[in-house]
Design a protein around this motif. Structure first.
Motif, PDB file in Angstrom:
ATOM      1  N   ASN A 137       3.792   1.502   9.195  1.00 13.98           N
ATOM      2  CA  ASN A 137       5.011   1.290   8.416  1.00 13.98           C
ATOM      3  C   ASN A 137       6.254   1.504   9.260  1.00 13.98           C
ATOM      4  O   ASN A 137       7.191   0.698   9.236  1.00 13.98           O
ATOM      5  CB  ASN A 137       5.042   2.236   7.218  1.00 13.98           C
ATOM      6  CG  ASN A 137       3.815   2.136   6.337  1.00 13.98           C
ATOM      7  OD1 ASN A 137       3.174   3.134   6.065  1.00 13.98           O
ATOM      8  ND2 ASN A 137       3.459   0.942   5.903  1.00 13.98           N
ATOM      9  N   GLY A 244      10.208  -2.602   4.361  1.00 13.62           N
ATOM     10  CA  GLY A 244       9.550  -1.586   5.181  1.00 13.62           C
ATOM     11  C   GLY A 244       9.658  -0.201   4.580  1.00 13.62           C
ATOM     12  O   GLY A 244       8.702   0.574   4.608  1.00 13.62           O
ATOM     13  N   SER A 247       7.231   0.052   1.907  1.00 15.57           N
ATOM     14  CA  SER A 247       5.864   0.187   2.415  1.00 15.57           C
ATOM     15  C   SER A 247       5.546   1.642   2.769  1.00 15.57           C
ATOM     16  O   SER A 247       4.413   2.097   2.573  1.00 15.57           O
ATOM     17  CB  SER A 247       5.663  -0.717   3.638  1.00 15.57           C
ATOM     18  OG  SER A 247       6.309  -0.204   4.788  1.00 15.57           O
ATOM     19  N   VAL A 248       6.539   2.368   3.288  1.00 15.32           N
ATOM     20  CA  VAL A 248       6.340   3.791   3.587  1.00 15.32           C
ATOM     21  C   VAL A 248       6.045   4.559   2.301  1.00 15.32           C
ATOM     22  O   VAL A 248       5.094   5.351   2.220  1.00 15.32           O
ATOM     23  CB  VAL A 248       7.578   4.376   4.290  1.00 15.32           C
ATOM     24  CG1 VAL A 248       7.461   5.892   4.420  1.00 15.32           C
ATOM     25  CG2 VAL A 248       7.773   3.737   5.660  1.00 15.32           C
ATOM     26  N   THR A 251       2.526   3.620   0.949  1.00 16.27           N
ATOM     27  CA  THR A 251       1.425   4.186   1.721  1.00 16.27           C
ATOM     28  C   THR A 251       1.162   5.631   1.322  1.00 16.27           C
ATOM     29  O   THR A 251       0.014   6.032   1.095  1.00 16.27           O
ATOM     30  CB  THR A 251       1.720   4.105   3.230  1.00 16.27           C
ATOM     31  OG1 THR A 251       1.828   2.734   3.609  1.00 16.27           O
ATOM     32  CG2 THR A 251       0.619   4.769   4.044  1.00 16.27           C
ATOM     33  N   PHE A 302       1.355  -2.004   0.360  1.00 13.80           N
ATOM     34  CA  PHE A 302       0.815  -0.993   1.260  1.00 13.80           C
ATOM     35  C   PHE A 302       0.146   0.162   0.529  1.00 13.80           C
ATOM     36  O   PHE A 302      -0.550   0.964   1.155  1.00 13.80           O
ATOM     37  CB  PHE A 302       1.910  -0.484   2.197  1.00 13.80           C
ATOM     38  CG  PHE A 302       2.185  -1.419   3.348  1.00 13.80           C
ATOM     39  CD1 PHE A 302       1.659  -1.169   4.599  1.00 13.80           C
ATOM     40  CD2 PHE A 302       2.953  -2.557   3.166  1.00 13.80           C
ATOM     41  CE1 PHE A 302       1.899  -2.040   5.660  1.00 13.80           C
ATOM     42  CE2 PHE A 302       3.198  -3.430   4.210  1.00 13.80           C
ATOM     43  CZ  PHE A 302       2.665  -3.174   5.467  1.00 13.80           C
TER      44      PHE A 302
END
Length: 396
Positions: A137, A244, A247-248, A251, A302
């Motif tokens: 990520n 992005g 996505s962090v 996750t 993610f």
């Protein structure tokens, strides 16, 4: 995050940056080496093929090597590949350099996950996977923009030197702080045998379908945002950073949910991803809503990754490294398949319909996940009936 997990995450950050940053330095690289953009773009294909082919072969060949030692050896090869790319006198040497780096990619990530899982208490494998995967990520949020900036200001060779530098630092940290771990399984035969496990095969199939749905949409997210949502190219660059960041978040959330209830969480997250894809297509013409959905799409896409890797770990407990490596290669196949499907949809119906196609593929993965969940529950019920002493056992 503990320092050993940070060291593993930093390695993954370097590997992820090397994989993705090539897109940002293609113009300068192609001009400097005298090749056109499509030819330069084949470096991406070469890397993907190296990952898919190299993962199983390298993992089988190194099955008996102690895990930490193996990881250090794999990182040394990866660093060598990036140094070779940095000093390459022509295009074909860079192709070789990218393949060299790619050959160890799947095995490296699989071994990194195994080392991380060995360092956390039982029942926290999803969180461990999420913390290591966080490096990917951060590669998209920080590594690729920084690598592109370095390439624009100092030349594309400097980008490869920077990647080699960060991965060297990460490797030294792993050598210093990560505890050793014994090789898993009993060698190549043990590793190969696990691929015949139905649960492992189903887990890999869910990975392919779930991520192919993502790839169908994400490959064409830029034209979707410019042509349908009417964002400028500058705004799209900013929105990709938003993606992005999402996505962090996804996750870490996915890791925690996987630890609580693996298959129910994975099925729920796959369903959520399909819904988000459909909403993205329906609301793509409304800028404010589309911008919010970019973040949500990143999080949803993610969030499934820790659960997918944890499912492999629970299904291939006796010899998980090869299964993990094959699953990582499956991500590459899924992205390639999703990109191909999305391109066909764009040609036939327009870019907006990639969201519908992506959702449809994700639903196929969801369906397989639900079947596996039901099989697990039947297995648990059978075990409780035939073995009263094992009523507390859990089938993940």
């Amino acid at each position: 995050m503990t320092f050993p997990l940070f060291a593993l995450m930093l390695c993954v950050f370097g590997v992820g940056t090397s994989e993705y940053v090539i897109a940002g330095i293609l113009p300068g690289l192609s001009q400097d080496l005298g090749v056109d953009i499509p030819t330069a773009g084949l470096l991406v294909t070469a890397y993907a093929l190296g990952v898919v082919i190299g993962g199983p072969i390298v993992t089988i060949a190194t099955a008996r090597i102690q895990r930490k030692t193996l990881m250090l050896l794999l990182m040394a090869v990866f660093i060598l590949g990036n140094v070779l790319a940095a000093v390459a006198p022509n295009y074909w040497v860079i192709v070789v350099a990218r393949v060299v780096a790619a050959l160890v990619h799947s095995t490296f990530v699989a071994v990194g996950i195994m080392l991380a899982v060995n360092m956390v208490p039982e029942g926290q494998s999803g969180t461990a996977v999420a913390k290591v995967s966080l490096g990917l990520n951060l590669a998209t949020v920080l590594g690729v923009p920084l690598g592109t900036f370095i390439g624009e200001d100092y030349g594309w060779r400097a980008t490869f030197w920077a990647v080699a530098g960060i991965t060297t630092l990460a490797t030294l940290l792993v050598a210093a702080v990560v505890p050793p771990a014994a090789a898993t399984g009993d060698g190549a035969a043990s590793e190969l045998k696990v691929l015949g496990n139905r649960r492992v095969q189903a887990a890999i199939a869910i990975t392919v379908l779930g991520n192919a749905g993502f790839g169908t949409v994400f490959t064409y997210i830029a034209p979707l945002l410019t042509d349908v949502t009417d964002f400028s190219t500058t705004a799209v660059a900013a929105l990709l950073i938003v993606f992005g960041v999402g996505s962090v978040f996804g996750t870490m959330l996915g890791g925690k949910l996987a630890d609580r209830s693996l298959m129910p969480a994975l099925c729920g997250l796959l369903a959520g991803l399909a819904i988000v894809q459909l909403l993205f297509g329906a609301a793509a013409s409304v800028q404010v809503v589309a911008a919010v959905l970019v973040f949500v799409f990143g999080a949803a896409s993610f969030s499934i990754i820790p659960g997918l890797q944890a499912r492999i770990l629970s299904s291939a407990a006796g010899a998980p490294t090869l299964a993990l490596a094959v699953n990582i290669s499956a991500f590459q196949l899924a992205n390639a398949g999703g990109s191909w499907l999305g391109g066909r949809v764009v040609d036939m119906a327009g870019v907006r319909w990639t969201t519908v196609a992506g959702a449809a593929v994700t639903v196929l993965g969801l369906g397989l996940g639900v079947l596996e969940l039901l099989r697990d529950r039947r297995a648990r019920a059978t075990q409780d009936t035939t073995e009263p002493s094992a009523r507390t056992a859990t089938v993940n």
